[in-house]
Design an enzyme around this catalytic site. Structure first.
Site, PDB file in Angstrom:
ATOM      1  N   SER A   1       0.766  -1.092  -0.160  1.00  0.00           N
ATOM      2  CA  SER A   1       0.399   0.255   0.199  1.00  0.00           C
ATOM      3  C   SER A   1       0.853   1.050   0.112  1.00  0.00           C
ATOM      4  CB  SER A   1      -0.792  -0.114   1.180  1.00  0.00           C
ATOM      5  OG  SER A   1      -1.549  -1.258   1.482  1.00  0.00           O
TER       6      SER A   1
ATOM      7  N   ALA B   1       2.598   4.947  -2.123  1.00  0.00           N
ATOM      8  CA  ALA B   1       1.748   5.506  -3.452  1.00  0.00           C
ATOM      9  C   ALA B   1       3.044   5.651  -4.401  1.00  0.00           C
ATOM     10  CB  ALA B   1       1.116   7.017  -2.523  1.00  0.00           C
TER      11      ALA B   1
ATOM     12  N   ASP C   1      -3.440  -2.260 -12.134  1.00  0.00           N
ATOM     13  CA  ASP C   1      -2.726  -2.262 -13.709  1.00  0.00           C
ATOM     14  C   ASP C   1      -2.827  -3.331 -14.420  1.00  0.00           C
ATOM     15  OD1 ASP C   1      -2.491   0.826 -12.650  1.00  0.00           O
ATOM     16  OD2 ASP C   1      -0.187   0.516 -13.001  1.00  0.00           O
TER      17      ASP C   1
ATOM     18  N   ASN D   1      -7.392   2.339  -7.724  1.00  0.00           N
ATOM     19  CA  ASN D   1      -8.176   2.013  -5.872  1.00  0.00           C
ATOM     20  C   ASN D   1      -9.188   2.129  -6.380  1.00  0.00           C
ATOM     21  OD1 ASN D   1      -6.307   2.813  -3.402  1.00  0.00           O
ATOM     22  ND2 ASN D   1      -5.026   3.674  -5.512  1.00  0.00           N
TER      23      ASN D   1
ATOM     24  N   CYS E   1       2.483   7.063  -7.164  1.00  0.00           N
ATOM     25  CA  CYS E   1       2.810   8.173  -7.652  1.00  0.00           C
ATOM     26  C   CYS E   1       3.770   9.373  -7.029  1.00  0.00           C
ATOM     27  CB  CYS E   1       1.217   8.963  -7.335  1.00  0.00           C
ATOM     28  SG  CYS E   1       0.528   7.465  -7.802  1.00  0.00           S
TER      29      CYS E   1
ATOM     30  N   TRP F   1     -14.853  35.326 -18.362  1.00  0.00           N
ATOM     31  CA  TRP F   1     -14.767  34.322 -18.852  1.00  0.00           C
ATOM     32  C   TRP F   1     -13.773  33.297 -19.150  1.00  0.00           C
ATOM     33  CZ3 TRP F   1     -19.003  33.235 -22.480  1.00  0.00           C
ATOM     34  CH2 TRP F   1     -19.781  34.108 -22.216  1.00  0.00           C
TER      35      TRP F   1
ATOM     36  N   ARG G   1     -16.405  27.591 -26.670  1.00  0.00           N
ATOM     37  CA  ARG G   1     -17.435  28.403 -28.109  1.00  0.00           C
ATOM     38  C   ARG G   1     -17.198  27.774 -28.666  1.00  0.00           C
ATOM     39  NH1 ARG G   1     -21.490  29.092 -29.053  1.00  0.00           N
ATOM     40  NH2 ARG G   1     -22.638  29.077 -26.825  1.00  0.00           N
TER      41      ARG G   1
HETATM   42  C1  LIG Z   1       6.856   7.048 -10.689  1.00  0.00           C
HETATM   43  C2  LIG Z   1       4.949   6.630 -11.042  1.00  0.00           C
HETATM   44  C3  LIG Z   1       3.929   7.549 -10.513  1.00  0.00           C
HETATM   45  C4  LIG Z   1       2.628   6.965 -10.817  1.00  0.00           C
HETATM   46  N1  LIG Z   1       2.234   8.963 -11.251  1.00  0.00           N
HETATM   47  C5  LIG Z   1       0.544   8.459 -10.787  1.00  0.00           C
HETATM   48  C6  LIG Z   1       0.465   9.292 -10.537  1.00  0.00           C
HETATM   49  O1  LIG Z   1      -0.037  10.437 -10.937  1.00  0.00           O
HETATM   50  N2  LIG Z   1      -1.607   8.560 -11.023  1.00  0.00           N
HETATM   51  C7  LIG Z   1      -2.309   8.385 -10.770  1.00  0.00           C
HETATM   52  O2  LIG Z   1      -3.498   7.691 -11.012  1.00  0.00           O
HETATM   53  N3  LIG Z   1      -1.252   7.272 -10.947  1.00  0.00           N
HETATM   54  C8  LIG Z   1       0.692   6.786 -10.738  1.00  0.00           C
HETATM   55  N4  LIG Z   1       0.777   5.963 -11.166  1.00  0.00           N
HETATM   56  C9  LIG Z   1       0.585   4.302 -10.989  1.00  0.00           C
HETATM   57  C10 LIG Z   1      -0.238   3.892  -9.976  1.00  0.00           C
HETATM   58  O3  LIG Z   1       0.807   4.089  -8.796  1.00  0.00           O
HETATM   59  C11 LIG Z   1      -0.238   2.443 -10.431  1.00  0.00           C
HETATM   60  O4  LIG Z   1      -2.133   3.140 -11.396  1.00  0.00           O
HETATM   61  C12 LIG Z   1      -0.575   2.299  -9.057  1.00  0.00           C
HETATM   62  O5  LIG Z   1      -0.237   1.817  -8.106  1.00  0.00           O
HETATM   63  C13 LIG Z   1      -1.378   0.114  -9.319  1.00  0.00           C
HETATM   64  O6  LIG Z   1      -1.658  -0.209  -8.549  1.00  0.00           O
HETATM   65  P1  LIG Z   1      -2.197  -2.240  -8.265  1.00  0.00           P
HETATM   66  O7  LIG Z   1      -2.318  -2.135  -7.374  1.00  0.00           O
HETATM   67  O8  LIG Z   1      -3.157  -2.406 -10.054  1.00  0.00           O
HETATM   68  O9  LIG Z   1      -0.043  -2.458  -9.142  1.00  0.00           O
HETATM   69  P2  LIG Z   1       1.183  -1.940  -7.977  1.00  0.00           P
HETATM   70  O10 LIG Z   1       0.684  -0.911  -7.630  1.00  0.00           O
HETATM   71  O11 LIG Z   1       1.814  -2.040  -9.193  1.00  0.00           O
HETATM   72  O12 LIG Z   1       1.318  -3.432  -7.489  1.00  0.00           O
HETATM   73  C14 LIG Z   1       0.758  -4.678  -7.657  1.00  0.00           C
HETATM   74  C15 LIG Z   1       1.596  -5.429  -6.661  1.00  0.00           C
HETATM   75  O13 LIG Z   1       1.738  -7.014  -6.848  1.00  0.00           O
HETATM   76  C16 LIG Z   1       2.722  -7.877  -6.696  1.00  0.00           C
HETATM   77  N5  LIG Z   1       2.699  -8.950  -7.578  1.00  0.00           N
HETATM   78  C17 LIG Z   1       3.215  -8.734  -8.831  1.00  0.00           C
HETATM   79  N6  LIG Z   1       2.561 -10.422  -9.144  1.00  0.00           N
HETATM   80  C18 LIG Z   1       3.045 -11.163  -8.544  1.00  0.00           C
HETATM   81  C19 LIG Z   1       3.282 -12.646  -7.988  1.00  0.00           C
HETATM   82  N7  LIG Z   1       3.563 -12.992  -8.476  1.00  0.00           N
HETATM   83  N8  LIG Z   1       2.854 -12.651  -6.671  1.00  0.00           N
HETATM   84  C20 LIG Z   1       2.923 -12.215  -5.508  1.00  0.00           C
HETATM   85  N9  LIG Z   1       3.402 -11.026  -5.796  1.00  0.00           N
HETATM   86  C21 LIG Z   1       3.399 -10.058  -6.962  1.00  0.00           C
HETATM   87  C22 LIG Z   1       3.820  -6.373  -6.808  1.00  0.00           C
HETATM   88  O14 LIG Z   1       5.143  -6.806  -5.993  1.00  0.00           O
HETATM   89  C23 LIG Z   1       3.905  -5.026  -6.521  1.00  0.00           C
HETATM   90  O15 LIG Z   1       3.646  -4.878  -5.252  1.00  0.00           O
HETATM   91  C24 LIG Z   1       1.638   6.483 -11.019  1.00  0.00           C
HETATM   92  C25 LIG Z   1       3.824   5.035 -10.651  1.00  0.00           C
HETATM   93  C26 LIG Z   1       4.886   5.644 -10.807  1.00  0.00           C
HETATM   94  C27 LIG Z   1       5.651   3.864 -10.411  1.00  0.00           C
END
Ligand SMILES: Cc1cc2nc3c(=O)[nH]c(=O)nc-3n(C[C@H](O)[C@H](O)[C@H](O)COP(=O)(O)OP(=O)(O)OC[C@H]3O[C@@H](n4cnc5c(N)ncnc54)[C@H](O)[C@@H]3O)c2cc1C
Length: 442
Positions: A28, A30, A277, A299, A32, A428, A436
């Site tokens: 958990s 960020a 993602d 989220n 971002c 405006w 517009r």
């Molecule tokens: C530098 C950066 C900046 C960003 N800025 C923004 C922003 O400004 N605004 C925005 O909306 N989004 C932003 N993002 C994108 C955002 O961080 C991601 O969209 C978000 O973290 C996705 O969450 P998730 O849980 O899907 O994946 P993740 O956060 O990648 O979590 C997936 C997890 O699964 C684990 N995992 C993968 N495969 C396995 C497996 N086989 N077994 C066990 N564990 C596994 C990984 O280790 C990881 O911890 C940014 C991303 C980065 C890298």
């Protein structure tokens, strides 16, 4: 962990066991915020952690760190797990499963890509490694940094490296940086970068990384030259990490490579959901699946999946393609379709770009703002907007995102009752002027 926490809140420990497998050591956080930690605007990487494994455990979630899931057997209702520290594997049964494996950063097998000094930025350990390099330098001001990739992570890294006093070169494919904007709006971003002293190598691919006498990276090779580099940061894009699902026979989107789900985040396999993602999602304007990897969607999708897999009913209604970033004082935002996307989706589109001011012209700190609005010819349906401008520009995109969500025409949009006082807007608002202008072309 959004899904796990939601499910846990909805159902007590007597009703539901919640187990989370994470192959890394952190939960958990960020991602971002990572560029702002590199740029020293955020003091510690720990502050980016919203909830530690201990906090999740205290809330009744059995978090198993350093446990990698190797495979899913949907028929038998079990997963294969490897304890990375003990080096042991075992099967774990489940009644309901969520796949939330995220995305993988692209790292093409170019010569020298594994040299010391070539960094990616996807995780906290990536950020710690890059910070250590910058902090360990005698004077970061002497470091020559090269960012490869002109998407939003590349742009945010340019800002961070400039803040650390590096000289920065941005190597990117295409005519302009920010490929999620039309080229004419990307040119405004390019101008802002040049004004900050960034050297732009446009229409350029990195072809490899050259080692210096100390074995560390010393230059980025391109087809035409070598760009000297003490530090290289890659921002080459990402792909959905959907292999576990694919191998288990779960449907994957042909174009995007993301896991296919319905609006409840259920996959094609009974009892298995997916979120974040690793999935493809529904684009509300084109009606087609799209891969948009953003924390804001991850989220919301996690919450929806958590409600549904704990017996409730919720849906994720899709996206309109809203995104925002900035480099120094230039804010960059987009929503909906740009001109190219509109054409690809089969819309006959018209577009208009206006230049205005973020505040009343006479008010201190009024800054330039450019807004491009795209609409459908004939119907006047709003299709999208892009904004590049000074402080106060970017979040204006939210008004357009709401209008897109509600299928407004540009004519209607131009009538909106938006807030006005000199410190916030000209009488405006530039958004209304842009709407517009395009309405006149429809
Ligand atoms: C530098 C950066 C900046 C960003 N800025 C923004 C922003 O400004 N605004 C925005 O909306 N989004 C932003 N993002 C994108 C955002 O961080 C991601 O969209 C978000 O973290 C996705 O969450 P998730 O849980 O899907 O994946 P993740 O956060 O990648 O979590 C997936 C997890 O699964 C684990 N995992 C993968 N495969 C396995 C497996 N086989 N077994 C066990 N564990 C596994 C990984 O280790 C990881 O911890 C940014 C991303 C980065 C890298």
């Amino acid at each position: 962990m959004s899904a796990a926490s939601t499910a846990r809140r909805r159902r007590g420990a007597d009703e539901l066991d919640v187990v989370a497998f994470e192959r890394g050591s952190i939960t958990s956080y960020a991602a971002c915020g990572l560029p702002y930690y590199i740029g020293d605007e955020v003091e510690s990487a720990e502050s980016l952690i919203a909830r530690s494994p201990e906090q999740h455990r205290a809330n009744g979630i059995d978090v198993r760190l350093r446990h990698e899931v190797l495979g899913i057997d949907p028929g038998a209702g079990r997963i294969r797990v490897r304890d990375l520290d003990a080096g042991r594997e075992h099967d774990e049964p489940y009644d309901r499963l969520l796949i939330a494996t995220g995305a993988a950063p692209l790292r093409p097998q170019l010569p020298g890509i594994d040299l010391a000094g070539v960094f990616g930025l996807h995780t906290i350990p990536d950020a710690l490694a890059l910070r250590a390099r910058l902090d360990g330098a005698e004077s970061p001001a002497r470091l020559r940094a090269v960012v490869v990739g002109g998407g939003y992570i590349g742009i945010e890294m340019v800002e961070a490296l400039l803040a650390r006093g590096c000289t920065v070169t941005l190597i990117h494919r295409g005519e302009q940086p920010m490929p999620t904007l039309d080229a004419d709006m990307g040119e405004r971003v390019a101008a802002a970068l040049r004004a900050l002293g960034v050297e732009l190598r446009s229409d350029t691919d990195a072809t490899g990384f050259v080692a210096g006498p100390d074995g560390r990276v010393a230059a980025v090779a391109t087809e035409s030259s070598e760009v000297p580099a003490d530090v290289v940061v890659l921002g080459l894009g990402i792909r959905p990490r959907s292999e576990l699902a694919r191998d288990a026979g779960i449907a994957i989107g042909a174009g995007s490579g993301g896991i296919t789900t319905d609006s409840s985040m259920a996959t094609s396999a009974e009892g298995i959901w997916a979120a974040g993602d690793c999935v493809e999602t529904h684009h509300r304007i084109t009606g087609r699946p799209v891969f948009v990897a953003l924390g804001t969607h991850a989220n919301k999708q996690g919450r929806v999946a958590g409600i549904n897999l704990s017996g409730g009913s919720a849906r994720f209604p899709g996206v309109v393609g809203t995104a925002i970033t900035k480099v120094a004082s230039t804010e960059i935002a987009r929503t909906g379709l740009d001109e190219r996307e509109a054409a690809t989706a089969g819309f006959a589109a018209v577009a208009a770009t206006i230049e205005g001011s973020t505040r009343a012209g006479y008010y201190p700190a009024a800054a330039p703002i450019a807004i491009k609005v795209v609409a459908e010819r004939g119907t006047g349906q709003l299709l999208g907007a892009q904004i590049v401008g000074g402080p106060g520009s970017g979040k204006r995109i939210d008004a357009v995102a709401v209008a897109l969500w509600n299928d407004m025409t540009v004519d209607d949009f131009a009538q909106l009752d938006l807030a006005y006082a000199p410190p916030f807007s000209p009488v405006w608002d530039p958004l209304l002027i842009a709407a517009r202008r395009v309405a006149d072309l429809v």
